[in-house]
Design a protein around this motif. Structure first.
Motif, PDB file in Angstrom:
ATOM      1  N   ILE A 172       0.883  -1.333   0.110  1.00 39.08           N
ATOM      2  CA  ILE A 172       0.004   0.079  -0.147  1.00 39.08           C
ATOM      3  C   ILE A 172       0.729   1.075  -0.081  1.00 39.08           C
ATOM      4  CG2 ILE A 172      -1.487   1.328   1.292  1.00 39.08           C
ATOM      5  CD1 ILE A 172      -2.836  -1.330   2.231  1.00 39.08           C
ATOM      6  N   LEU A 173       2.054   1.188   1.031  1.00 42.19           N
ATOM      7  CA  LEU A 173       2.839   2.188   1.008  1.00 42.19           C
ATOM      8  C   LEU A 173       3.518   2.639  -0.259  1.00 42.19           C
ATOM      9  CD1 LEU A 173       3.965   2.192   4.842  1.00 42.19           C
ATOM     10  CD2 LEU A 173       2.652   3.806   3.935  1.00 42.19           C
ATOM     11  N   THR A 174       3.983   1.625  -0.975  1.00 40.07           N
ATOM     12  CA  THR A 174       4.735   1.608  -2.265  1.00 40.07           C
ATOM     13  C   THR A 174       3.736   2.087  -3.352  1.00 40.07           C
ATOM     14  OG1 THR A 174       5.813  -0.373  -1.689  1.00 40.07           O
ATOM     15  CG2 THR A 174       5.924   0.287  -4.007  1.00 40.07           C
ATOM     16  N   LEU A 175       2.537   1.602  -3.314  1.00 40.75           N
ATOM     17  CA  LEU A 175       1.762   2.052  -4.231  1.00 40.75           C
ATOM     18  C   LEU A 175       1.402   3.507  -4.150  1.00 40.75           C
ATOM     19  CD1 LEU A 175      -1.045  -1.135  -4.540  1.00 40.75           C
ATOM     20  CD2 LEU A 175       0.464  -0.100  -6.382  1.00 40.75           C
ATOM     21  N   ARG A 176       1.189   4.062  -3.098  1.00 40.13           N
ATOM     22  CA  ARG A 176       1.001   5.580  -2.918  1.00 40.13           C
ATOM     23  C   ARG A 176       2.142   6.316  -3.296  1.00 40.13           C
ATOM     24  NH1 ARG A 176      -3.599   7.824  -2.711  1.00 40.13           N
ATOM     25  NH2 ARG A 176      -2.828   9.592  -1.232  1.00 40.13           N
ATOM     26  N   ALA A 177       3.249   5.565  -3.105  1.00 35.73           N
ATOM     27  CA  ALA A 177       4.473   6.396  -3.624  1.00 35.73           C
ATOM     28  C   ALA A 177       4.459   6.441  -5.109  1.00 35.73           C
ATOM     29  CB  ALA A 177       5.729   5.852  -3.092  1.00 35.73           C
TER      30      ALA A 177
END
Length: 774
Positions: A172-177
């Motif tokens: 999730i954090l990677t996708l947001r970045a």
């Protein structure tokens, strides 16, 4: 669409279809398992139940016993629900890397919440993983690390769930970045800290990848996120006994259906025994034949709520860490018991369902019916409780969910003190004590398979109406020599209407020498305070507490019915008791059979009298404190005091403050709290009829508790229950004989300490009056 998108889409769609289908099948199987249980009504007060669920869920009130764990778990738990929409979004990103959910996809408050919960959930699971590793049995005390609350838990399942959450959070954090980077390279207005407040700094370095690279990366990460999620779904669907995963769904139902709609734990009163689904409240009206069964002798005899309890267990081990039996090297672990009953019920369910459907062979977990007659399958013939031939050094061998011997060893069942620590600690409201007593009922009433010491107890209760087998004529011997007359209902007064309180003396208070001192002290204090009270004398009989907790429900009903009839005939309204077990039984269990009374513990009433200035404690002079123990029965106060919480006063009835306030009212006395106190207090070992059973396994519970009390350095160990007084005194004697405790340390009831202080006040008052006369 690119080749990567096509491959990702096909794989994700297929695994999603498989995952959802398996999940539906798993839910249907679990539902059918619960339906095998006996009926139980748990749908009263739906509004209160919903409020309780929301309070425990959102407030994490049951988890708060371990505050840091509770905080980490709260964020992890909430993120599971809030971040579900990121999974939906990931499916869209497989087909369009720039995809965002309609309406809320670029809505700043939603994006802020998503990123906040992603980070806090990620941090929470990292802490929980670290905490599990920190408290792993390999790093804990005891043989094989049994002091760890995770001892016996299924570690691969726990780690799988935790690393699944870790992987999803990282995705999730990677996708947001990546979403930020894609917006930035396409000059989208959303590429700002307003929309990516906690991930923009991660996305900025990714802009160098270019639009094509970023889009491919998004597709890959979105596919990984979906695969992780669906693999988890498939795994738990194929492992319906995976409590560490299923509790996140089942806990909602288990909390909503808990015994008390207002949120109270399932302590205090025991559930009445049920016959044909109906509670037994009058043994004389019980109609049964040779086929009638009492209690739980097979796993299908549990109610559907019991089966739900077992499946909800998350194997956290909080119950195990607090259990007095487990902490003194006995085989009973409430956690292992629930896990075993869960695994056994799940394994046995297909055979039971086949039998109910009239099939000649049971369905296996694969849905196929093996050849042969299901009645010959060993699992159906395996006894629930019996002799497993376990190794005391390896407690796990006392639990065999799949046989071939008994599922649970009898030593597991009879090690329980019914202290309620497991129920108090359980974050998902499992009702351990009710289940244990239900199994004891079957063993006692149907199998007659109980510890031999209980045979004498039952005989004495049946013939003499007290555990000691003493004559009813001796019930008033404790009052001999008192400087005032003790009124007896039926001889001195006609009924309880003529007095303010009925003083329920109890069997221990009438017959046990140490408890008699407390009885005399309470009577003298009530007399001094001007409280008008009376006793029943030989009209009293045992409340039935030890019989009920030993599983002899029939004997309990006989004793309790007789007492309720006596109390109602005497028109009793208000009762004061010195025994925590009598207090709990009369207050919480007699209403089940028509006995509604206002019941207070003697520490509650005495504390009220002190606050109303009807009793005035005075500090001991220096020379008095050095004197030997007061042979009149009113122990000297001592300079320092620690207090042991009786389980049936504190944990079962939430009475913690009055005894401590009474001790605090004693001038010149320093109070020293034990480390395990209040709701985490350690049992003395007498509950659950253990008072009358030999303690042959592991360390003695009372010695364990006494060591803790002695370690405070207090001169007095204060108690509020005659059972506790016997157990703690015996433990202190053992410690003193070993040279591990000072000879001047004494176990006394709070009432004895108060009486000593009040007597000093009376003596001082008399001396002052004499001086004024002179």
């Amino acid at each position: 669409m690119s080749a990567l998108q096509i491959v990702a889409a096909v794989i994700c769609v297929v695994i999603t279809v498989v995952g959802v289908a398996l999940l539906v099948r798993a839910v249907m199987r679990m539902t059918s398992l619960f339906r095998l249980g006996a009926p139980e009504k748990r749908t009263d007060s739906p509004g209160a139940r919903t409020a309780t669920l929301l309070r425990e869920f959102l407030g994490h009130t049951r988890m708060a016993r371990l505050p840091i764990v509770a905080i980490a778990h709260w964020f992890t738990m909430i993120s599971f629900g809030v971040l579900f929409f990121t999974l939906v979004n990931a499916y869209g990103q497989i087909f369009d890397p720039a995809y965002a959910l309609p309406l809320i996809g670029h809505f700043p408050p939603y994006e802020w919440l998503t990123e906040f919960m992603a980070w806090t959930g990620f941090a929470g699971i990292l802490w929980l993983i670290w905490n599990r590793r920190k408290h792993h049995p390999a790093r804990s005390a005891g043989k094989d690390g049994r002091k760890s609350r995770f001892f016996g838990s299924t570690f691969w399942q726990a780690y799988y769930v935790e690393f699944t959450i870790f992987g999803v959070g990282a995705c999730i954090l990677t996708l947001r970045a990546l979403e930020y980077a894609l917006a930035a390279v396409t000059d989208n207005d959303h590429a700002s800290a307003l929309h990516f407040p906690l991930t923009f700094f991660l996305g900025m370095p990714l802009e160098s990848m270019g639009r094509g690279g970023i889009e491919q990366f998004i597709v890959a990460v979105a596919a990984i996120k979906i695969l992780i999620s669906m693999a988890w779904m498939i795994t738990i669907s194929l492992n319906t006994t995976m409590g560490v995963a299923w509790h996140r769904f089942l806990a909602f139902f288990n909390i909503w259906f808990k015994r008390n709609a207002d949120g109270r734990t399932s302590l205090g009163a025991l559930q009445p025994m049920k016959v044909d689904g109906e509670p037994v409240t009058n043994v004389e009206e019980l109609d049964f034949d040779e086929d009638t069964s009492f209690g739980v002798g097979k796993v299908e005899d549990f109610t559907w709520k019991g089966l739900l309890d077992f499946s909800t267990c998350t194997e956290c081990g909080r119950c195990q860490s607090q259990c007095p039996a487990w902490n003194t090297e006995k085989p009973l672990s409430p956690k292992l018991l629930m896990m075993t009953l869960r695994d056994h019920s799940s394994a046995k369910a297909p055979f039971l369902q086949a039998a109910a459907a009239g099939k000649s062979a049971p369905a296996t977990t694969d849905g196929e019916a093996p050849k042969g007659d299901y009645s010959n399958v060993n699992l159906l013939e395996t006894a629930l409780i019996g002799d497993t031939g376990y190794d005391i050094a390896n407690p796990l061998t006392a639990y065999n969910p799949h046989g071939p011997d008994a599922v649970i060893d009898q030593d597991v069942l009879w090690s329980c003190t019914t202290c309620g620590a497991c129920v108090e600690q359980c974050p998902v409201d499992i009702e351990h004590v009710d289940h244990i007593v239900d199994m004891r009922r079957y063993q006692t009433l149907i199998e007659s398979a109980f510890p031999q010491e209980l045979a004498g107890l039952f005989k004495n209760l049946e013939n003499k109406q007290n555990p000691w087998g003493m004559s009813a004529r001796a019930r008033l011997d404790w009052a001999k020599g008192l400087p005032f007359d003790v009124k007896v209902i039926g001889s001195d007064v006609e009924s309880a209407d003529d007095v303010e309180w009925l003083f329920w003396v109890g069997c221990a208070g009438a017959y046990e020498d140490r408890a008699k001192k407390t009885t005399r002290a309470v009577a003298e204090l009530l007399h001094t305070a001007g409280v008008d009270f009376a006793v029943l004398g030989d009209g009293e009989s045992c409340t039935g507490d030890p019989a009920r907790r030993a599983g002899n429900e029939i004997l309990f009903q006989m004793l309790a019915g007789q007492n309720v009839e006596t109390l109602n005939d005497a028109n009793v309204k208000k009762i004061v008791v010195t025994c925590a077990h009598c207090f709990n039984t009369i207050k919480n269990e007699y209403p089940q059979i028509g006995g509604e009374f206002e019941v207070v513990h003697h520490t509650q009433l005495l504390n009220r009298l002190v606050r109303e200035k009807k009793l005035t404690p005075v500090a001991a002079p220096e020379e008095f404190a050095k004197q030997p123990k007061d042979k009149s029965g009113a122990a000297s106060t001592g300079k320092s005091v620690t207090y042991h919480d009786p389980c049936y006063l504190g944990r079962h009835n939430n009475v913690y403050a009055p005894p401590r306030e009474l001790i605090g009212a004693l001038p010149g006395v320093e109070y020293k709290e034990m480390e395990r106190s209040g709701m985490t207090s350690f049992c003395c070992g007498a509950g659950g009829a253990r008072m009358w059973m030999e303690e042959k396994l592991g360390q003695r519970i009372n010695v364990n508790r006494t060591k803790e009390a002695v370690a405070t350095g207090a001169d007095r160990i204060a108690i509020g229950c005659p059972f506790c007084r016997v157990m703690m005194t015996d433990g202190l004697t053992a410690e003193q004989s070993n040279g591990d405790a000072r000879e001047e340390v004494e176990v006394v009831d709070v009432a004895n300490m108060l009486l000593a202080a009040v007597r000093r006040g009376e003596e001082q008052k008399e001396n002052d009056e004499a001086e004024q006369t002179v």
